[in-house]
Every structure is written in C-alpha cells, then in structure tokens.
Design an enzyme around this catalytic site. Structure first.
Site, short mmCIF file in Angstrom:
data_model
loop_
_atom_site.label_atom_id
_atom_site.label_comp_id
_atom_site.label_asym_id
_atom_site.label_seq_id
_atom_site.Cartn_x
_atom_site.Cartn_y
_atom_site.Cartn_z
CG ASP A 112 -0.09 0.13 2.52
OD1 ASP A 112 1.20 0.43 2.52
OD2 ASP A 112 -0.85 0.16 3.75
CG ASP B 46 1.52 3.25 4.78
OD1 ASP B 46 0.48 2.71 5.06
OD2 ASP B 46 2.42 2.32 4.28
CG ASP C 161 -3.40 2.55 5.03
OD1 ASP C 161 -4.44 2.26 4.68
OD2 ASP C 161 -2.58 1.80 5.81
N1 DCT Z 1 1.86 0.98 11.61
C1 DCT Z 1 1.08 1.51 13.00
N2 DCT Z 1 0.18 1.36 13.31
C2 DCT Z 1 -1.03 0.66 12.52
C3 DCT Z 1 -0.51 0.08 11.07
C4 DCT Z 1 0.99 0.29 10.84
O1 DCT Z 1 1.94 1.99 13.43
N3 DCT Z 1 -2.04 0.59 12.93
C5 DCT Z 1 2.94 1.11 11.14
C6 DCT Z 1 4.14 -0.12 11.20
C7 DCT Z 1 4.45 0.14 9.59
C8 DCT Z 1 3.82 0.95 9.08
O2 DCT Z 1 3.03 1.76 9.98
C9 DCT Z 1 3.28 0.78 7.70
O3 DCT Z 1 2.56 -0.36 7.87
P1 DCT Z 1 2.19 -1.10 6.51
O4 DCT Z 1 1.95 -0.33 5.21
O5 DCT Z 1 1.50 -2.21 6.98
O6 DCT Z 1 4.09 -1.80 6.49
P2 DCT Z 1 4.86 -1.23 5.21
O7 DCT Z 1 6.03 -1.34 6.34
O8 DCT Z 1 4.39 -0.14 4.87
O9 DCT Z 1 4.97 -2.51 4.39
P3 DCT Z 1 4.43 -2.35 2.89
O10 DCT Z 1 5.60 -1.75 2.13
O11 DCT Z 1 3.99 -3.81 2.79
O12 DCT Z 1 3.20 -1.45 2.74
MG MG Z 2 2.74 0.34 3.65
#
Ligand code: DCT
Ligand code: MG
Length: 411
Positions: free
Chosen positions: A246, A248, A335
């Site tokens: 995704d 972020d 997100d």
């Molecule tokens: N996080 C957080 N609280 C949440 C969800 C996520 O603090 N409720 C943090 C932990 C990792 C970061 O935010 C981003 O989450 P992801 O998108 O799930 O992880 P990513 O490392 O970006 O993995 P990807 O590259 O697969 O998106």
């Molecule tokens: Mg991510």
C-alpha cells in the site's frame, strides 16, 4: 597461555561482553578457557560488528540489502505459519531471529558464525543447520506444501481478511477464492467486498512511481483544504523499498486542531473526482490525558482513513505504453493519517516501521529506560513526565539511542 591457539574472535567478543556487562554464556566461557584449534571461517573479521549485535532491532542498522535471504525467507515462512494459528510467541521468535540475520553485514558461512548472536533459539539454529546441510529446511518445505498453509496464505492476501476469518473459511472446507465468493452462506463485510472486487489490482505490489503519482493526487486535493498542509510518504517507501502493498502518508497542518476535518475533505474530493473506490474513515480518538498506552498498540488514535483509489496509468511516470493497454487505471491501497502537528514526530516514527523495529523501540523504551513510547507520545515513568519531540532525532536522543535512518529500519 599459548595465544596462538586461542580464537581471536572469541577473545574480542569476550572482552566486549565484559565491558558491556553482558553475561557470558557457559558455553562461551568454556570456549575461552579451552582454546579452540578450529580455524574460524572467513566471514567475520576480528573486529566484526557481529560481535555486539543487539537483541533490540532499534539498536541494529538493517538495510534492504539482506545477505542472508536464504535463511530469513525460511524463518519468515515459519513465523507466518505461527501467525496463521495466532501463536504469537513462536511467531515473534522466528521474526526476531530473521531480523537479526537481516542486519548482518555479510552472509553467514557456517553455524559457528552465528553462535552467541541474540534471538537465535534452538529451533532457529536447527533450521539454519538444515539449510547448510541439505540446501533447504525440511520443516519449511513441509509447511510450503501444506494445504492449510497454502489456503490461509491465499485467504489472508485479501484486504480485510485476517487469520481468524481465513481459518473459519478453511474449516468450512473452502480452499480457494472462487469458492468464497460463490458461497451464499458467507457474509462478507464492506472491506472484504472491496478486497475481492479489486483483488487482481491490490494483490499486486505498488511501485515507487505509483506511490509518487498517488502523492501528487493527495497533495493537490489536500492543498485545497489548507495551503499549509504537509504530506510525508511513510511506511515501506520511506524505508527505501521499491515496492509495497500500500502507500502510507502522514498529513499535518500547523496549528492546534487545524487538521480537524482534513481527511473527510480529502475523501469527499476523491469521491467527487470519481477516483474513490473504497474508504473507511476513522475519526480521531486521540486524548493526551488518557496516555500513555501501556501495551504495544497495533492501532493509534489519530484521524485516519484506509482507502482504495483509482490511479490512472497515464499519471504514473515511466509507465510503458504497452503496460497501459486494456484498462487505463489500477486500484491502489492508500492509508492516510492526520495527527495533530505537535504529535508529528511520534506519528512519523511510528508509521515509518518496520513493524518489528517499532515493536523493539517500545520494548527498549520500557525495559531499558523505564519509558513508554507509542505513536502519540513518550512518557518517562521515573520522572512522570512527557518528553517533547519535534523530530525523530529528538525521540532517539530522549531514549539514549543512536539515530537510525529510515532506510536502516528494515528490521
Ligand atoms: N503501523 C502502525 N500502526 C498501524 C499500522 C501500521 O504504527 N495501525 C506502522 C507499522 C508499519 C507502518 O506503520 C506501515 O504499515 P504497513 O503499510 O502495513 O507496512 P509497510 O512497512 O509499509 O509494508 P508495505 O511496504 O508492505 O506496505
Ligand atoms: Mg505500507
């Protein structure tokens, strides 16, 4: 003593451990007393950083250059398998072991290389030994061909489907996604409906170029809400990853309460532009008076939304014409989080990940510093005060940790 016979690496490790006040394992004491005559493999030079690898991911620098993928992939399969049965302890154990190996500056050449490293329990060592001896781990191979593992892996790859739901479907005898959508007794929630509807797109990795294209869209829209809004790419892309599941973003507006209404405005705008495919908005429940949280929280209290947006292929830089044939857009998971400006540093640190890095930051704060850290704040239990931070560096300083760059947080 005949120093020539004593393993130099052992001595260095021993003295460093003494200095660091680390207990010397009985087995290592034995090694130092009875000089080893076995030559050390080339992998670790005498002053190798392997000798003082911390048990905490936040004290290790873990880049994306993983020299031990053959081992970490195997350990991650074991961790995932435990995750599916919601067996948190063993899952975390294998994740930690994999993470330690990811931080090593060179490939592991033999079992001896990793003796004494933290977080490597007997089960992990057995897997590594197996890989050295047979090229693969029979335990891991067994899981990979296990019907249950394969099915849960597919089910949990759907947006909105966690291990519990996946397990429930598996127990019903369902084995593939077609069976799920055609089973009239299964009631999907709104998130899962979107997950199935856009499965083809959102199960594919999101590229960095696509993430940048999404940033442009959000930037333009959020700029209409306030010209002062800042947008920061977080998550895996901030850690230097080329692909993610995704995108972020952290959105902030300077001034108390100025972020109120920001995300609903962004969502409305996406909808009126016809590019909003799914949205789940969560109002802020942030309240400093109820802080600090006492456990590792998976979710923070900031205003946030989980979206699926329609990304036009022509908006993506470097997108080849042939890739654009057929449908001219791709569904992408996005997100957005909008913390109050004065919480920005904590939110940024929390949302930059990796998940294990975050977990260990909090564990380190609690166990080594008597402090509580989460995505909102840092609280010093000794002095009963909140420690203020404008930047991530401030937080590392409060914790007495060397600063770790985002691209070194791929634990
Ligand atoms: N996080 C957080 N609280 C949440 C969800 C996520 O603090 N409720 C943090 C932990 C990792 C970061 O935010 C981003 O989450 P992801 O998108 O799930 O992880 P990513 O490392 O970006 O993995 P990807 O590259 O697969 O998106
Ligand atoms: Mg991510």
């Amino acid at each position: 003593t005949d120093l020539g016979k004593i393993n130099v690496v052992d001595i260095a490790w021993f003295t460093q451990s003494m200095r660091a006040g680390r207990p010397i394992p009985v087995e290592a004491q034995h090694r130092i007393q009875k000089p080893s005559v076995q030559p050390k493999p080339e992998a670790g030079p005498p002053d190798s950083p392997w000798l003082n690898v911390s048990q905490y991911a936040c004290q290790r620098r873990t880049t994306l250059n993983n020299r031990n993928k053959i081992f970490t992939d195997a350990l991650d399969v074991l961790a995932e398998n435990y995750e599916f049965i919601e067996s948190i302890g063993p899952c975390l154990g294998f994740r930690r072991a994999a993470s330690v190996l990811k931080s090593l500056p060179a490939p592991v050449r033999s079992i001896k290389d990793i003796e004494g490293l933290p977080c490597l329990g007997p089960d992990t060592m057995a897997v590594i030994q197996d890989i050295f001896e047979c090229g693969s781990s029979s335990k891991v191979e067994e899981i990979l061909t296990d019907e249950r593992y394969q099915t849960l892996k597919i089910f949990t790859s759907v947006f909105g489907v966690g291990p519990k739901t996946a397990e429930k479907w598996y127990r019903k005898g369902l084995r593939n996604l077609e069976q799920i959508v055609s089973d009239s007794s299964i009631h999907l929630n709104k998130m899962q409906i979107a997950g199935f509807k856009y499965y083809e797109d959102i199960s594919k990795p999101v590229s960095k170029a696509e993430a940048e294209a999404v940033r442009h869209i959000i930037e333009e829209i959020a700029g209409c809400f306030s010209p002062d809004v800042t947008i920061t790419l977080t998550g895996g892309f901030r850690r230097g990853k080329e692909f993610g599941h995704d995108v972020d973003f952290l959105l902030t507006v300077p001034g108390p309460g100025k972020e109120d209404g920001l995300l609903p405005a962004v969502i409305d705008r996406l909808r009126s532009q016809g590019i909003l495919l799914y949205s789940d908005f969560q109002e802020s429940t942030f309240d400093l008076s109820s802080l600090p949280c006492r456990r590792f929280e998976t979710m923070d209290h900031f205003q946030k939304c989980f979206l699926i947006v329609k990304l036009k292929k022509e908006q993506v830089a470097g997108q080849q014409a042939e890739q654009r044939c057929g449908r001219d857009w791709k569904a992408v998971r996005v997100d957005l989080v909008a913390p109050p400006a004065e919480r920005y540093a904590f939110a940024l640190l929390g949302w930059s990940g990796s998940t294990l890095f975050e977990r260990d930051l909090r564990r380190f704060a609690r166990l080594e510093r008597n402090m509580l850290l989460d995505n909102h704040a840092l609280f010093d239990k000794t002095t009963n005060t909140f420690l203020q931070a404008k930047t991530e560096e401030d937080i590392f300083i409060h914790l007495g940790l060397d600063y770790i760059e985002p691209w070194q947080r791929n634990a």
